[in-house]
Design a protein around this motif. Structure first.
Motif, mmCIF file in Angstrom:
data_model
loop_
_atom_site.group_PDB
_atom_site.id
_atom_site.type_symbol
_atom_site.label_atom_id
_atom_site.label_comp_id
_atom_site.label_asym_id
_atom_site.label_seq_id
_atom_site.Cartn_x
_atom_site.Cartn_y
_atom_site.Cartn_z
ATOM 1 N N ASP A 423 0.858 -1.183 0.000
ATOM 2 C CA ASP A 423 0.000 0.000 0.000
ATOM 3 C C ASP A 423 0.893 1.231 0.000
ATOM 4 N N SER A 456 -5.879 2.018 -0.809
ATOM 5 C CA SER A 456 -5.541 1.394 -2.093
ATOM 6 C C SER A 456 -6.299 0.094 -2.333
ATOM 7 N N GLY A 461 -8.686 1.768 -6.324
ATOM 8 C CA GLY A 461 -7.338 1.848 -5.782
ATOM 9 C C GLY A 461 -6.385 0.917 -6.512
ATOM 10 N N ASN A 463 -4.557 -1.393 -5.465
ATOM 11 C CA ASN A 463 -4.566 -2.786 -5.002
ATOM 12 C C ASN A 463 -5.953 -3.422 -5.025
#
Length: 541
Positions: A423, A456, A461, A463
């Motif tokens: 992150d 994230s 985001g 991720n």
């Protein structure tokens, strides 16, 4: 049938006639759940044991009281009071033994859906993952599982030791609460559409430590309460025998003014909760200089917890079921003090967590984890990352690799993983990929309590793509006792742990956004883990 449940069932193209009614009768009460428009019904705040208050403080959990009126199951029960927490916090209570059930609204009492029971973490001194929402996992499973979460006692309420407690109350009540919840699942989960003969227990941090304790409980006696386990960020702290734990009882008795009482246990039970919490503080382990992060922990009682967890695994005294073990790349970064500036501070803090560490062992750890070349971040101490690396491997990562090998030698399927999803905000702070961060993706970032998930991980985001990947592996494991059968299309086969030349020379699944893959444990990690696991029993893990 509740109209919301009817709509949800019809929306899924299934007969509403056989769906579980939101009003579920149990032998001791009836609970009214809430159907949602997404086809999931939730029952929140179901009492699974009697209030552990008054004379039941420090006692083993008992059956819940009989209540004739229908109870609204639309709010989470308060979670259990944490060590050093204020008793005025309204979200916590000594009366905290409640669980939540999430199930597809269309599930019938004959559905026999696999059940995922999640044990939250908190170092056995807090309920730190209370009230995670199971809806994301159910959706990811294609509405094919039931999810149960619950609270258990922590701190002195769950893990007070001493001869007086053993004689007049009960040891390891936090683990006994977990067993009570699993027994509740066996008795009642069919009424929510679940299958008591297909229960997978998962947990993070202390919840993953609980998985280890349940696997080795009563020296591996299988009472049929679960059929597979998933340890997420497993944790192996130092353990004490009940005799060694006497200091914690004596200290609490003295601090509360109960030392003059003829019956000190009865006195502790009569102390007002606010006064008791004022004295519920961390004190050093015997032989340590300062208090550890987590002063209360499961106790070796010769029965439920018969020995050190690692030794029980090494001796083959564990339940034989499929397992998942895994951890994060930087599991110690959230715990090591950021101000750690010298080798002396690093060694002293580590010794406070593991007092049995000898000078010879500390010297070897210093050699395996040198500070030279380790980057620093902002105003952090030069030895912060060095200490976090030692602590992360010693307590978290290395024991999981070792236990996967133990299961392999026993001829049992075991899958291992490393969570390496970075992150940007956490990396910028120097935390790397910290302890238990994967839980945010497993449940889905919008389903973890407190809005604590990294930004994230949310939709949009960087991720976000990893969330459905890990959810499909996890729900496949819950459904099929194999993470591969229902994994996401295009995701790699998660191979079982198979050591090549030595115990720790195996391959694990590396979770990484857009780069999830199988990879062999690197040589440096193997070398470090070979040593840390060799001293595991010596340092009472």
């Amino acid at each position: 049938m509740h109209s919301g449940c009817l709509v949800a069932a019809l929306a899924l193209g299934l007969s509403a006639v056989h769906a579980v009614d939101p009003q579920v009768p149990l032998n001791y009460s009836t609970y009214e759940g809430t159907p949602y428009s997404n086809g999931i019904t939730a029952w929140l705040g179901i009492r699974f044991a009697a209030p552990p208050t008054g004379n039941l403080r420090f006692a083993a959990p008992l059956d819940p009281p009989i209540v004739g009126a229908v109870q609204a199951a639309d709010q989470h029960g308060p979670y259990c009071i944490a060590t050093a927490a204020s008793p005025s916090v309204t979200t916590t209570s000594e009366d905290c033994l409640f669980l939540d059930v999430y199930a597809p609204s269309n599930a019938s009492t004959n559905a026999k859906l696999p059940v995922f029971v999640y044990i939250q973490g908190g170092g056995f001194n807090a309920n730190s993952n209370a009230n995670n929402n199971g809806q994301g996992l159910i959706t990811a499973s294609g509405y094919n599982i039931v999810v149960v979460t619950f609270n258990y006692r922590v701190g002195p309420y769950g893990f007070l030791g001493g001869a007086e407690v053993a004689a007049g109350a009960s040891l390891n009540n936090g683990i006994k609460d977990q067993l009570k919840a699993l027994q509740w699942v066996q008795r009642y989960i069919t009424r929510f559409g679940g299958d008591p003969n297909h229960v997978v227990v998962g947990g993070s941090s202390a919840g993953a430590a609980s998985v280890s304790l349940l696997l080795t409980a009563y020296a591996g006696r299988n009472d049929g309460l679960f059929h597979a386990t998933a340890a997420e960020s497993q944790s192996f702290a130092a353990m004490l025998t009940n005799q060694e734990s006497q200091y914690s009882y004596d200290n609490l008795v003295m601090r509360t003014g109960c030392a003059s009482a003829d019956n000190t246990l009865a006195c502790l039970r009569s102390v007002d909760i606010a006064e008791l919490q004022a004295q519920n503080i961390a004190t050093p382990f015997p032989g340590a200089q300062k208090a550890p992060l987590y002063p209360y922990a499961p106790i070796i009682d010769g029965d439920l917890v018969p020995d050190y967890t690692l030794r029980l695994f090494q001796q083959g005294k564990f339940i034989h079921v499929p397992t998942i073990w895994g951890d994060d790349t930087n599991g110690g970064s959230m715990f090591a003090p950021k101000t750690t500036s010298t080798l002396g501070e690093s060694n002293s803090w580590l010794h406070d967590q593991f007092p049995p560490l000898t000078l010879t062992q500390i010297r070897k750890l210093n050699q395996l984890y040198p500070v030279d070349g380790t980057p620093t971040f902002n105003a952090t101490g030069r030895y912060w990352r060095q200490l976090s690396n030692v602590y992360g491997d010693l307590r978290y990562t290395c024991p999981g690799l070792s236990i996967s090998s133990i299961y392999w030698r026993a001829g049992l399927p075991s899958w291992n993983y490393l969570w390496n999803v970075e992150d940007p905000a956490q990396v910028a702070q120097g935390y790397g990929v910290p302890h238990t961060v994967e839980v945010n993706a497993i449940f889905g970032p919008e389903n973890v309590a407190g809005g604590s998930a990294p930004v994230s991980y949310y939709t949009g985001g960087v991720n976000a793509p990893i969330v459905p990947i890990v959810q499909r592996y996890w729900t496949s494991f819950v459904r099929a006792l194999d993470p591969n059968l229902y994994r996401a299309p295009g995701s790699p086969q998660w191979e079982t742990w198979r050591p090549v030349a030595e115990d720790l020379d195996g391959s694990r699944l590396i979770f990484q956004t857009d780069a999830t893959r199988m990879a062999q444990v690197d040589a440096l990690t193997r070398r470090r883990c070979e040593y840390t696991t060799s001293i595991g029993v010596d340092i009472r893990q």
